[in-house]
Design an enzyme around this catalytic site. Structure first.
Site, short mmCIF file in Angstrom:
data_model
loop_
_atom_site.label_atom_id
_atom_site.label_comp_id
_atom_site.label_asym_id
_atom_site.label_seq_id
_atom_site.Cartn_x
_atom_site.Cartn_y
_atom_site.Cartn_z
N THR A 88 89.17 49.49 39.51
CA THR A 88 88.78 50.90 39.66
C THR A 88 87.27 51.01 39.83
O THR A 88 86.70 52.08 39.63
CB THR A 88 89.20 51.72 38.41
OG1 THR A 88 88.72 51.06 37.24
CG2 THR A 88 90.69 51.92 38.33
N GLY A 132 80.55 47.44 30.45
CA GLY A 132 79.67 48.60 30.29
C GLY A 132 80.46 49.73 29.66
O GLY A 132 81.44 49.50 28.95
N ARG A 133 80.04 50.96 29.96
CA ARG A 133 80.71 52.12 29.35
C ARG A 133 82.20 52.14 29.67
O ARG A 133 83.04 52.31 28.79
CB ARG A 133 80.12 53.43 29.90
CG ARG A 133 78.71 53.72 29.48
CD ARG A 133 78.35 55.10 30.03
NE ARG A 133 76.94 55.36 29.90
CZ ARG A 133 76.03 54.98 30.79
NH1 ARG A 133 76.37 54.32 31.87
NH2 ARG A 133 74.76 55.27 30.59
N ILE A 134 82.54 51.97 30.96
CA ILE A 134 83.95 52.08 31.36
C ILE A 134 84.75 50.90 30.82
O ILE A 134 85.86 51.07 30.31
CB ILE A 134 84.08 52.24 32.89
CG1 ILE A 134 83.38 53.53 33.34
CG2 ILE A 134 85.55 52.23 33.33
CD1 ILE A 134 83.27 53.71 34.85
N ARG A 176 84.60 48.93 42.44
CA ARG A 176 84.29 48.96 43.87
C ARG A 176 85.07 47.85 44.56
O ARG A 176 85.14 46.72 44.05
CB ARG A 176 82.80 48.74 44.11
CG ARG A 176 81.93 49.96 43.85
CD ARG A 176 82.17 51.08 44.88
NE ARG A 176 81.31 52.22 44.67
CZ ARG A 176 81.59 53.28 43.91
NH1 ARG A 176 82.76 53.33 43.26
NH2 ARG A 176 80.75 54.28 43.81
N GLY A 216 89.55 57.47 40.47
CA GLY A 216 89.17 57.17 39.08
C GLY A 216 88.55 58.34 38.34
O GLY A 216 88.90 58.63 37.19
N HIS A 219 91.01 56.10 45.64
CA HIS A 219 89.74 56.27 44.92
C HIS A 219 89.74 57.53 44.05
O HIS A 219 89.01 58.49 44.31
CB HIS A 219 88.56 56.31 45.92
CG HIS A 219 87.25 55.94 45.29
ND1 HIS A 219 86.26 55.26 45.96
CD2 HIS A 219 86.76 56.14 44.04
CE1 HIS A 219 85.22 55.09 45.16
NE2 HIS A 219 85.50 55.61 43.99
N GLU A 259 86.67 51.67 52.63
CA GLU A 259 87.29 52.99 52.47
C GLU A 259 86.86 53.94 53.57
O GLU A 259 85.69 53.90 53.97
CB GLU A 259 86.88 53.58 51.11
CG GLU A 259 87.43 52.77 49.97
CD GLU A 259 87.00 53.31 48.60
OE1 GLU A 259 86.53 54.45 48.52
OE2 GLU A 259 87.13 52.57 47.63
N ARG A 309 77.31 40.17 32.14
CA ARG A 309 76.03 39.45 32.27
C ARG A 309 75.46 39.14 30.88
O ARG A 309 74.96 38.07 30.63
CB ARG A 309 75.02 40.32 33.02
CG ARG A 309 75.03 40.11 34.50
CD ARG A 309 74.00 41.01 35.13
NE ARG A 309 74.13 42.38 34.63
CZ ARG A 309 73.24 43.33 34.84
NH1 ARG A 309 72.16 43.09 35.53
NH2 ARG A 309 73.43 44.55 34.37
O1 LIG Z 1 83.35 56.02 42.52
C1 LIG Z 1 82.83 57.00 42.09
C2 LIG Z 1 81.55 56.94 41.43
O2 LIG Z 1 80.83 55.94 41.61
O3 LIG Z 1 81.22 57.88 40.72
#
Ligand SMILES: O=CC(=O)O
Length: 332
Positions: A242, A160-162, A244, A296, A294, A273, A182
């Site tokens: 980074t 995706g974007r990231i 989940r 990111g 966490h 977490e 997918r």
């Molecule tokens: O983990 C952080 C978010 O989902 O923005």
């Protein structure tokens, strides 16, 4: 919607600029401390509010949603991932859910690259040496050796974007881009990233040197990197996450690193977490994994932009329009 300002309940402290703007626009109940909201406070918030602004630390399950008052029409999440919210239950009650996509893409991709470099080049371990007074013999030809990343294969799980932003960065570092998603991304994007698509995640895992998790956590991606799949990795492979924690079977990952079947990991997210498996913490002390809390999207810029997105989603909704970042049933 009535003329009164909507009551917006925010569960955590947000950047000052965001809180100030919210005070101007809404009847806002801001959090006085920066701790996750207690269950009773959350239930009360859901009873009273027109809009709830939660974050990833708030578990909003079907039971809580069932207690929502008649005014609650919008859950405007401060964050991208919405796996902590039972979105289906919310939608069923006519509650809209929004998130904050797009604005944290680059920062999260930077952090993923930082973890790849930190693990391969032992940055976290190295950074402790001087403060711990352990640099006694100076430069050495054989000390603190890591692994070159240039020329290695990066397997991105979730393009995706990231994932795409990571691929751009990784290419600049000379990594070869492989991905599983997918759906195959458009040919123009694949071409620009010189990325190889693997329909079979299993086949990709067996061939890459670094695997990075960049997909959301959904029922379909829970433990996507299961013990069986992690065992497909080469012994010198590195795992980075980074996205989940739930996407990786964390215990299996720890066990395989302990046994030398996977080389190392860089993790910014965890299954429970803020609790982190003691086995992972032990591996971090041994320099085999790098653990971040966490972080990111943790830049001033991202967090302010995320707040602006939340405000736009609320304003648009309250003005009677569809908010831009609605979670649709097809996304679940
Ligand atoms: O983990 C952080 C978010 O989902 O923005």
């Amino acid at each position: 919607m009535s003329k009164r300002k909507p009551l917006v309940v925010v569960t955590r402290r947000l950047p000052d600029a965001v809180e100030t703007r919210m005070r101007e626009l809404f009847d806002v109940r801001l959090s006085s401390d920066d701790a996750p909201m207690a269950a009773e406070t959350m239930a009360a918030a859901l009873r009273d509010a027109d809009v709830l602004v939660p974050t990833v630390t708030d578990e909003i399950d079907a039971g809580l949603i069932a207690q929502a008052g008649p005014n609650l029409r919008l859950i405007a999440n401060f964050g991208n991932g919405v796996d902590h919210i039972d979105v289906a239950a919310a939608l069923e009650r006519g509650i809209t859910v929004t998130n904050t996509p797009g604005v944290l893409t680059e920062d999260t991709a930077d952090m993923t690259m930082a973890l790849i470099l930190a693990v391969a080049r032992r940055v976290a371990e190295g950074a402790r040496i001087i403060p711990d007074d352990e640099w006694t013999t100076g430069w050495s030809p054989t000390w603190m050796l890591g692994r070159r990343i240039t020329g290695k294969r990066l397997g991105i799980v979730g393009m995706g974007r990231i994932g795409q932003a990571l691929a751009k960065r990784a290419r600049a570092f000379g990594l070869q881009i492989h991905y599983h998603n997918r759906r195959r991304v458009p040919a123009a994007i694949e071409g620009a990233l010189d990325a190889t698509y693997w329909e079979s995640l299993d086949q990709m895992l067996a061939r890459v040197d670094i695997v990075s998790v960049n997909c959301p956590h959904t029922p379909a991606t829970y433990h996507l990197l299961s013990a069986r799949r992690l065992k497909l990795l080469k012994p010198e492979a590195v795992v980075v996450n980074t996205a989940r924690g739930e996407v990786i079977d964390e215990n299996a990952l720890a066990r395989l690193i302990e046994g030398g079947e996977i080389s190392a990991a860089g993790l910014d997210v965890f299954e429970q977490e803020p609790a982190v498996s003691p086995r992972l913490v032990k591996l971090a002390r041994q320099g085999k994994v790098v653990l971040l809390p966490h972080m990111g999207s943790a830049t001033y810029e991202s967090r302010i932009d995320m707040g602006e997105k939340v405000i736009i989603n609320i304003k648009t909704f309250m003005d009677g329009h569809r908010p831009p970042d609605r979670i649709l049933p097809s996304m679940l």
